[in-house]
Design an enzyme around this catalytic site. Sequence first.
Site, PDB file in Angstrom:
ATOM      1  N   GLY A  12      24.495  47.165  62.794  1.00 15.18           N
ATOM      2  CA  GLY A  12      24.394  46.847  61.304  1.00 15.18           C
ATOM      3  C   GLY A  12      23.591  45.729  61.204  1.00 15.18           C
ATOM      4  O   GLY A  12      22.591  45.671  62.351  1.00 15.18           O
ATOM      5  N   GLN A  45      27.285  48.298  49.204  1.00 15.59           N
ATOM      6  CA  GLN A  45      26.770  48.561  47.678  1.00 15.59           C
ATOM      7  C   GLN A  45      26.204  47.388  47.036  1.00 15.59           C
ATOM      8  O   GLN A  45      24.982  47.335  46.700  1.00 15.59           O
ATOM      9  CB  GLN A  45      27.861  49.208  46.950  1.00 15.59           C
ATOM     10  CG  GLN A  45      28.615  50.439  47.381  1.00 15.59           C
ATOM     11  CD  GLN A  45      29.356  51.090  46.210  1.00 15.59           C
ATOM     12  OE1 GLN A  45      29.813  50.509  44.981  1.00 15.59           O
ATOM     13  NE2 GLN A  45      29.917  52.268  46.699  1.00 15.59           N
ATOM     14  N   GLY A  46      26.912  46.173  47.007  1.00 19.51           N
ATOM     15  CA  GLY A  46      26.643  45.448  45.859  1.00 19.51           C
ATOM     16  C   GLY A  46      25.298  44.637  46.298  1.00 19.51           C
ATOM     17  O   GLY A  46      24.326  44.634  45.542  1.00 19.51           O
ATOM     18  N   GLU A 112      28.564  38.851  40.795  1.00 21.95           N
ATOM     19  CA  GLU A 112      29.775  39.267  41.163  1.00 21.95           C
ATOM     20  C   GLU A 112      30.877  38.315  41.151  1.00 21.95           C
ATOM     21  O   GLU A 112      30.609  37.148  40.888  1.00 21.95           O
ATOM     22  CB  GLU A 112      29.762  39.823  42.608  1.00 21.95           C
ATOM     23  CG  GLU A 112      28.820  41.190  42.673  1.00 21.95           C
ATOM     24  CD  GLU A 112      28.844  41.634  44.118  1.00 21.95           C
ATOM     25  OE1 GLU A 112      29.481  41.159  45.026  1.00 21.95           O
ATOM     26  OE2 GLU A 112      27.814  42.504  44.466  1.00 21.95           O
ATOM     27  N   ASP A 214      37.047  46.779  67.140  1.00 18.57           N
ATOM     28  CA  ASP A 214      36.458  46.970  68.515  1.00 18.57           C
ATOM     29  C   ASP A 214      36.258  45.868  69.084  1.00 18.57           C
ATOM     30  O   ASP A 214      36.630  45.379  70.154  1.00 18.57           O
ATOM     31  CB  ASP A 214      35.607  48.324  68.804  1.00 18.57           C
ATOM     32  CG  ASP A 214      35.954  49.463  68.179  1.00 18.57           C
ATOM     33  OD1 ASP A 214      37.226  49.830  68.193  1.00 18.57           O
ATOM     34  OD2 ASP A 214      35.035  49.935  67.413  1.00 18.57           O
ATOM     35  N   HIS A 235      39.656  44.858  48.484  1.00 15.70           N
ATOM     36  CA  HIS A 235      38.693  44.931  47.330  1.00 15.70           C
ATOM     37  C   HIS A 235      39.571  45.298  46.247  1.00 15.70           C
ATOM     38  O   HIS A 235      40.251  46.355  46.370  1.00 15.70           O
ATOM     39  CB  HIS A 235      37.618  45.816  47.761  1.00 15.70           C
ATOM     40  CG  HIS A 235      36.343  45.855  46.645  1.00 15.70           C
ATOM     41  ND1 HIS A 235      36.500  46.144  45.379  1.00 15.70           N
ATOM     42  CD2 HIS A 235      35.213  45.201  46.880  1.00 15.70           C
ATOM     43  CE1 HIS A 235      35.241  45.906  44.798  1.00 15.70           C
ATOM     44  NE2 HIS A 235      34.465  45.212  45.869  1.00 15.70           N
ATOM     45  N   ARG A 281      38.073  37.642  44.264  1.00 17.30           N
ATOM     46  CA  ARG A 281      38.878  38.907  44.475  1.00 17.30           C
ATOM     47  C   ARG A 281      40.244  38.977  44.906  1.00 17.30           C
ATOM     48  O   ARG A 281      40.936  39.721  44.555  1.00 17.30           O
ATOM     49  CB  ARG A 281      38.175  39.522  45.734  1.00 17.30           C
ATOM     50  CG  ARG A 281      36.880  40.268  45.173  1.00 17.30           C
ATOM     51  CD  ARG A 281      36.391  40.819  46.701  1.00 17.30           C
ATOM     52  NE  ARG A 281      34.925  41.383  46.163  1.00 17.30           N
ATOM     53  CZ  ARG A 281      34.265  41.469  46.949  1.00 17.30           C
ATOM     54  NH1 ARG A 281      34.228  41.732  48.523  1.00 17.30           N
ATOM     55  NH2 ARG A 281      32.751  41.943  46.540  1.00 17.30           N
ATOM     56  N   HIS A 342      39.298  45.762  52.820  1.00 20.35           N
ATOM     57  CA  HIS A 342      37.600  45.654  52.511  1.00 20.35           C
ATOM     58  C   HIS A 342      37.078  44.805  53.667  1.00 20.35           C
ATOM     59  O   HIS A 342      35.978  45.270  54.249  1.00 20.35           O
ATOM     60  CB  HIS A 342      37.264  45.175  50.867  1.00 20.35           C
ATOM     61  CG  HIS A 342      35.902  45.271  50.695  1.00 20.35           C
ATOM     62  ND1 HIS A 342      34.956  46.450  50.773  1.00 20.35           N
ATOM     63  CD2 HIS A 342      35.135  44.186  50.362  1.00 20.35           C
ATOM     64  CE1 HIS A 342      33.975  46.116  50.233  1.00 20.35           C
ATOM     65  NE2 HIS A 342      33.869  44.708  50.164  1.00 20.35           N
ATOM     66  N   ARG A 377      36.478  35.332  51.206  1.00 16.51           N
ATOM     67  CA  ARG A 377      35.000  35.513  51.303  1.00 16.51           C
ATOM     68  C   ARG A 377      34.483  35.750  49.705  1.00 16.51           C
ATOM     69  O   ARG A 377      34.918  36.607  48.944  1.00 16.51           O
ATOM     70  CB  ARG A 377      34.507  36.779  52.045  1.00 16.51           C
ATOM     71  CG  ARG A 377      32.972  37.062  52.111  1.00 16.51           C
ATOM     72  CD  ARG A 377      32.682  38.314  52.624  1.00 16.51           C
ATOM     73  NE  ARG A 377      33.302  39.190  52.100  1.00 16.51           N
ATOM     74  CZ  ARG A 377      32.632  40.248  51.450  1.00 16.51           C
ATOM     75  NH1 ARG A 377      31.293  40.302  51.192  1.00 16.51           N
ATOM     76  NH2 ARG A 377      33.119  41.202  50.736  1.00 16.51           N
ATOM     77  N   SER A 382      28.424  38.281  52.877  1.00 18.00           N
ATOM     78  CA  SER A 382      28.454  38.714  54.302  1.00 18.00           C
ATOM     79  C   SER A 382      27.123  39.311  54.993  1.00 18.00           C
ATOM     80  O   SER A 382      26.930  38.992  55.971  1.00 18.00           O
ATOM     81  CB  SER A 382      29.611  39.825  54.330  1.00 18.00           C
ATOM     82  OG  SER A 382      29.474  40.516  53.509  1.00 18.00           O
ATOM     83  N   LEU A 383      26.445  39.976  54.043  1.00 24.78           N
ATOM     84  CA  LEU A 383      25.127  40.491  54.777  1.00 24.78           C
ATOM     85  C   LEU A 383      24.178  39.197  54.825  1.00 24.78           C
ATOM     86  O   LEU A 383      23.551  39.203  56.053  1.00 24.78           O
ATOM     87  CB  LEU A 383      24.375  41.371  53.462  1.00 24.78           C
ATOM     88  CG  LEU A 383      25.039  42.805  53.468  1.00 24.78           C
ATOM     89  CD1 LEU A 383      24.443  43.426  52.282  1.00 24.78           C
ATOM     90  CD2 LEU A 383      24.992  43.429  54.663  1.00 24.78           C
TER      91      LEU A 383
HETATM   92  C1  SIN Z   1      30.939  45.322  46.353  1.00 28.97           C
HETATM   93  O1  SIN Z   1      29.888  45.917  46.019  1.00 28.97           O
HETATM   94  O2  SIN Z   1      31.762  45.104  45.310  1.00 28.97           O
HETATM   95  C2  SIN Z   1      30.986  44.845  47.538  1.00 28.97           C
HETATM   96  C3  SIN Z   1      30.381  43.529  47.947  1.00 28.97           C
HETATM   97  C4  SIN Z   1      30.756  42.607  49.059  1.00 28.97           C
HETATM   98  O3  SIN Z   1      31.854  43.252  49.190  1.00 28.97           O
HETATM   99  O4  SIN Z   1      30.296  41.666  49.335  1.00 28.97           O
END
Ligand code: SIN
Length: 530
Positions: A12, A45-46, A112, A214, A235, A281, A342, A377, A382-383
Amino acid sequence: MREYDFLVVGTGISGLSFALKAAEQGTVAVLTKRKSEDSNTAWAQGGISCVADPEDSFESHVTDTLDAGAGLCDSEVVKTIVESAPDAIDQMISCGINFDRQKNGNFELGKEGGHSQRRILFSKDTTGKEISTKLLNAAKECSNINILEDHFAIDLITTEKLGIEGQNSIVGLYALNEINGEILTFRSNTVVLCTGGCGRVYLYTTNPNIATGDGLAMAYRAGANVANMEFIQFHPTCLYHHNLKNFLISEAVRGEGGILIGKDGNEFMQKYDSRGSLAPRDIVARAIDHEIKRTGEPCVFVDITHKSKEYLSERFPNIYKTCLSVGIDPANDPIPVVPAAHYQCGGIQTDINGRTSLSGLYAVGEVACTGLHGANRLASNSLLEGAVIATRAYEDVIKTKSDKEKISEQIIPEWTSGDAEDVDELVVIYHNWDEIRRLMWDYVSIVRTNKRLKRAATRLQNLRQEVQEFYWNFKICSDLIELRNLVETASLIVNCAQLRNESRGLHYTLDFPETKNTSRPQNTVIYLNK
Ligand code: SIN
């Protein structure tokens, strides 16, 4: 025995970002149990959060992250990561990653839950795929990087396991070559775990099948500290459809005006939080859980029907197309959704450089607990964490590189299977797998109680024992490795949840519904055998 300067597990954003840097200094093996494009990152996605609007500020991003984290974030870590975001984005762009832009060249910015400003950079609704593809292309072109697909890391090799005195350090790992069933020994003084999370511990999840905890289980077995595993993020909006499990309806849909409604067509989030459908969330997932239980309906709905077909297919092409494929037209029909596991906010405890409690072992991304997320979070952080900490981990490895003697090859034993036989009845693996996921969903999900946690702990103890027996008597296969990791991870979640006698962030228990009023809330840290 294979020898590398750096061993990375996972393909990743964290693993590839680290590998691309480390390749400037030495040889890198990147192991992945499936194909190189199979990662949690590829499913994101986000987008990725970064302050990019003159109206926004680092302070505001820090405040939103701390608010979501419910008192458990490490504020220094938050500040460092937030302020490193623009550099991380620049590096991604230099790898060819595209983020959507306005006509004037500025970034398009999404919103978001929990963010007070628009600050999510995205590539339509397949941001993770864009990142993953471009980083993989760069890694594949790099002669110092060897990507080993179908290589499943089984266990870490440490000096303690070899009976060598002194500080417990990493010397390598064993991995299963899934194509020929051979178990290989890899030697390196630096191992970087970037194996993602553990969504598959639960019956319903937005995660891909690979997310079986893992790296976390492997690090724990080797003696690394694990923290805050009670904080599993659910989520709020996973598509509810019998033909399509674990498909996410991105929070960005609500960021663009999607409203949560019940079957009666009425909005319900205002009853729970003034931020409505875009509250953090944990709040939204709990509210949906409550509404589902209250009304007896199987799901709620995201209503984005005020947007046109043209807009939706342009801004959310993947979501739009996928919904259409199962007969839902988001431009006309509210989208049925339920909460699903999630994101793992806890993990292997690390410092701001990804360093774990075990010398030579680093953990980066969802598998790690740096202190960024605290008890919950903030979306799209996270990315960012993966990219920033990968760079810092690389710098730390180089800075602290000692001329430490490599443990001689002769001292590291090759894996032996002894009298182990081929697994005779795979049904045992599948049965136990299902049992874990069902019990975690029923007893350890959005709303917990002492009684439910105790039930889960007792059952997991039995399952653990059964899996151990199975593990030692039969030849290793990937299903068995995953089951062993799954039961370890589930047990760590339950252990941590039982230690937290309060409700905080994502951990909500009816026995302690209040958050403890303390200025110094504690992390839940689990040490092996203690
Ligand atoms: C999402 O697109 O809702 C997920 C984004 C995330 O989990 O940071």
